[in-house]
Design an enzyme around this catalytic site. Structure first.
Site, mmCIF file in Angstrom:
data_model
loop_
_atom_site.group_PDB
_atom_site.id
_atom_site.type_symbol
_atom_site.label_atom_id
_atom_site.label_comp_id
_atom_site.label_asym_id
_atom_site.label_seq_id
_atom_site.Cartn_x
_atom_site.Cartn_y
_atom_site.Cartn_z
ATOM 1 N N LYS A 158 0.813 -1.373 0.036
ATOM 2 C CA LYS A 158 0.058 0.135 -0.026
ATOM 3 C C LYS A 158 0.778 1.402 -0.030
ATOM 4 O O LYS A 158 0.471 2.205 -0.574
ATOM 5 C CB LYS A 158 -0.918 0.046 1.116
ATOM 6 C CG LYS A 158 -2.207 -0.606 0.839
ATOM 7 C CD LYS A 158 -3.130 -0.117 -0.072
ATOM 8 C CE LYS A 158 -4.597 -0.964 -0.071
ATOM 9 N NZ LYS A 158 -4.497 -2.003 -0.748
ATOM 10 N N THR A 204 3.711 1.834 -1.401
ATOM 11 C CA THR A 204 4.118 1.894 -2.709
ATOM 12 C C THR A 204 2.959 2.577 -3.651
ATOM 13 O O THR A 204 3.106 3.385 -4.524
ATOM 14 C CB THR A 204 4.752 0.590 -3.443
ATOM 15 O OG1 THR A 204 5.773 0.254 -2.710
ATOM 16 C CG2 THR A 204 4.981 0.703 -4.615
ATOM 17 N N CYS A 251 44.217 13.808 9.931
ATOM 18 C CA CYS A 251 44.189 15.259 10.335
ATOM 19 C C CYS A 251 44.291 15.660 11.977
ATOM 20 O O CYS A 251 45.394 15.641 12.350
ATOM 21 C CB CYS A 251 42.568 15.507 9.948
ATOM 22 S SG CYS A 251 42.150 17.404 9.874
ATOM 23 N N HIS A 278 42.739 13.787 4.268
ATOM 24 C CA HIS A 278 41.938 12.855 4.659
ATOM 25 C C HIS A 278 42.111 11.799 3.588
ATOM 26 O O HIS A 278 41.378 11.896 2.393
ATOM 27 C CB HIS A 278 40.466 13.422 4.670
ATOM 28 C CG HIS A 278 40.361 14.214 5.993
ATOM 29 N ND1 HIS A 278 39.641 13.654 6.988
ATOM 30 C CD2 HIS A 278 40.693 15.664 5.942
ATOM 31 C CE1 HIS A 278 39.454 14.507 7.833
ATOM 32 N NE2 HIS A 278 39.965 15.829 7.211
ATOM 33 N N GLU A 327 40.785 9.002 3.511
ATOM 34 C CA GLU A 327 39.743 8.024 3.343
ATOM 35 C C GLU A 327 38.606 8.492 2.207
ATOM 36 O O GLU A 327 37.878 7.953 1.649
ATOM 37 C CB GLU A 327 38.820 8.183 4.566
ATOM 38 C CG GLU A 327 38.093 9.341 5.110
ATOM 39 C CD GLU A 327 39.062 10.239 5.947
ATOM 40 O OE1 GLU A 327 38.541 11.224 6.551
ATOM 41 O OE2 GLU A 327 40.303 10.151 5.753
#
Length: 495
Positions: free
Chosen positions: A126, A128, A317, A465, A467
């Site tokens: 329902k 959806t 960091c 960073h 990552e």
């Protein structure tokens, strides 16, 4: 953090890991940027005095950004939120117009949720049906439905959704929970999502791509049974706080044929009495990034423990800065070594006190010492870094030189930053002489980007960073080297 210094949400990180595309500010469109652009154009006189309205001016700007200038075969645009949200209304109208203007050159893929009611042992469609009805009321008919579900949907349920939502059965695809998020693309391909999109656009469907590198990665993931324990020392006790670091460690673990078992250690709870108990047994430690004073003394104690016990350690960091401060205090003997971020002004000198001015081994860049607007002046985005020959860092990058992501050009790399404070070059010679080497330098500003202690098994800190650049098919070389050292550490302990 994108290559050109634009701060976005976690979604772009997932997109980069999956696609291998390095994103820019053009890959993230917010409502605020849309409105700001229209306001700026109105102030500039581009609209010749016309009254500015959501339709057509805001919707036209949304369409312009969706279409993207450049030589692209496909443009994929995700509109977040839920159908019916106030914030998404202009975007829905822009989609409706584009779908009408482009005809078969545009396809609408709608993601919906099919909840499972445990008490009734039943999946409900329902939500959806209601969501599609809302879209149709806006003038948008989805071409393809992707059903997010915790349980497998049989063909009868898919047929029910197709008939109620005016969608072809082959265009109802389920996104079922998988053992790993990286198995989702293969599942989608197996259900024919890619072929369905091509057919909707009138493009011939050729041979199904083998996706060999991706499937090879999945095989490695399934066959990685050994585990390696790695501690994340940080202060943000949230599931998504270090998401990119967690994913980078997981990917590097898989390529090292192990599962990285990650343990979060809150740095606020680390004391001289507890540090050994919290880090003992870890094959490696990541000292995580962050901002502010809270929890930094715990990170410094963790760095000291790892250095004195020769535990593979990766500082990122702020983590790198804490490694520098710890080394200054306990190796160079500067007990007042600190960062200007955590101690902006010297404490007042009391009568009879022998207090001296702090030794700012981490300091502001000279051009930022009179700046107060922190957010707009941080060092953001990708910058060059020259690696020292013979360093462990250079060896790690060289090992990945066959990757298109990490090709070395005469020992130069390019990594992303998000910070204001830097290693104080005034003390570089002291650190070098004592054994902490500055092996990565920004050639333009002569800033220290990487430090390492070569006499230890693996003790490296980066101001940038790494990552952000780790992907499924190309794990970052520093994470690969770090996890490899952790695996070797685990082997030493097991022997």
């Amino acid at each position: 953090m994108t290559e050109d210094g634009f701060e976005t949400d976690l979604d772009l990180g997932h997109y980069e890991r999956f696609t291998g595309i390095r994103t820019t500010r053009d890959n993230s469109i917010t409502t605020g940027r849309i409105y700001q652009t229209v306001i700026d154009r109105e102030r500039h006189g581009d609209y010749l005095g016309k009254t500015i309205q959501v339709v057509p001016h805001i919707t036209d700007e949304i369409k312009r950004r969706m279409l993207r200038e450049g030589n692209y075969d496909f443009v994929i645009t995700e509109v977040g939120g839920t159908i019916g949200d106030i914030e998404s209304a202009p975007f829905m109208e822009a989609i409706r117009q584009l779908r009408w203007e482009l005809g078969r050159n545009a396809v609408c893929v709608h993601l919906t949720y099919v909840p499972y009611l445990k008490a009734a042992d039943e999946l409900k469609t329902k939500p959806t049906q209601h969501s599609v009805k809302e879209l149709q009321g806006m003038g948008i008919q989805p071409d393809i439905l992707v059903l997010r579900t915790e349980r497998h949907l049989d063909d009868a349920m898919r047929l029910k959704v197709a008939s109620f939502c005016n969608v072809d059965l082959e265009c109802v695809v389920q996104s079922e929970d998988m053992p790993s998020i990286y198995e989702v693309p293969v599942s989608m391909q197996r259900q024919g999502l890619d072929a369905a999109i091509l057919r909707k656009m009138g493009i011939p469907v050729g041979e199904t791509p083998a996706m060999k590198p991706w499937n090879d990665f999945l095989d490695k993931q399934r066959n990685a049974t050994a585990e390696v324990d790695i501690a994340l020392v940080g202060k943000y006790d949230l599931q998504d706080a270090y998401k990119s670091i967690r994913e980078s460690l997981n990917l590097a673990g898989i390529y090292n044929n192990v599962k990285a078992r990650l343990h979060f250690v809150n740095s606020e709870g680390i004391t001289e009495e507890t540090v050994a108990a919290q880090l003992e047994g870890m094959a490696g430690v990541v000292i995580c990034p962050g901002f502010g004073q809270r929890g930094i003394e715990g990170k410094i104690l963790a760095a000291e423990y790892c250095r004195t016990h020769d535990v593979p350690t990766f500082g990122i960091c702020l983590g790198m800065q804490m490694m520098v401060i710890e080394f200054g205090r306990n190796v160079l003997g500067w007990k007042d070594a600190t960062s200007r971020e955590t101690l902006p002004q010297p404490l007042p000198i009391m009568e009879g006190s022998d207090y001296q001015k702090p030794t700012y081994v981490i300091d502001l860049m000279e051009e930022q010492k009179n700046v107060t607007n922190m957010g707009g002046t941080m060092r953001l985005g990708a910058y060059d870094c020259q690696l020292r020959e013979g360093s462990r860092t250079k060896e790690a990058y060289t090992a990945a030189a066959n990757s298109s992501f990490f090709i070395l050009h005469s020992s130069f790399i390019r990594e992303r930053h998000r910070h204001r404070y830097e290693f104080n070059n005034q003390y570089r010679e002291d650190y070098e002489a004592a054994g902490m080497h500055c092996v990565g330098i920004n050639p333009a500003a002569d800033l220290v980007e990487i430090v390492e202690i070569p006499t230890l098994r693996w003790y490296i800190g980066t101001q940038f960073h790494p990552e952000y650049a780790s992907t499924v098919l190309h794990p970052h070389p520093l994470f690969m080297s770090f996890v490899k050292a952790c695996v070797q550490e685990e082997s030493v302990k097991s022997v």
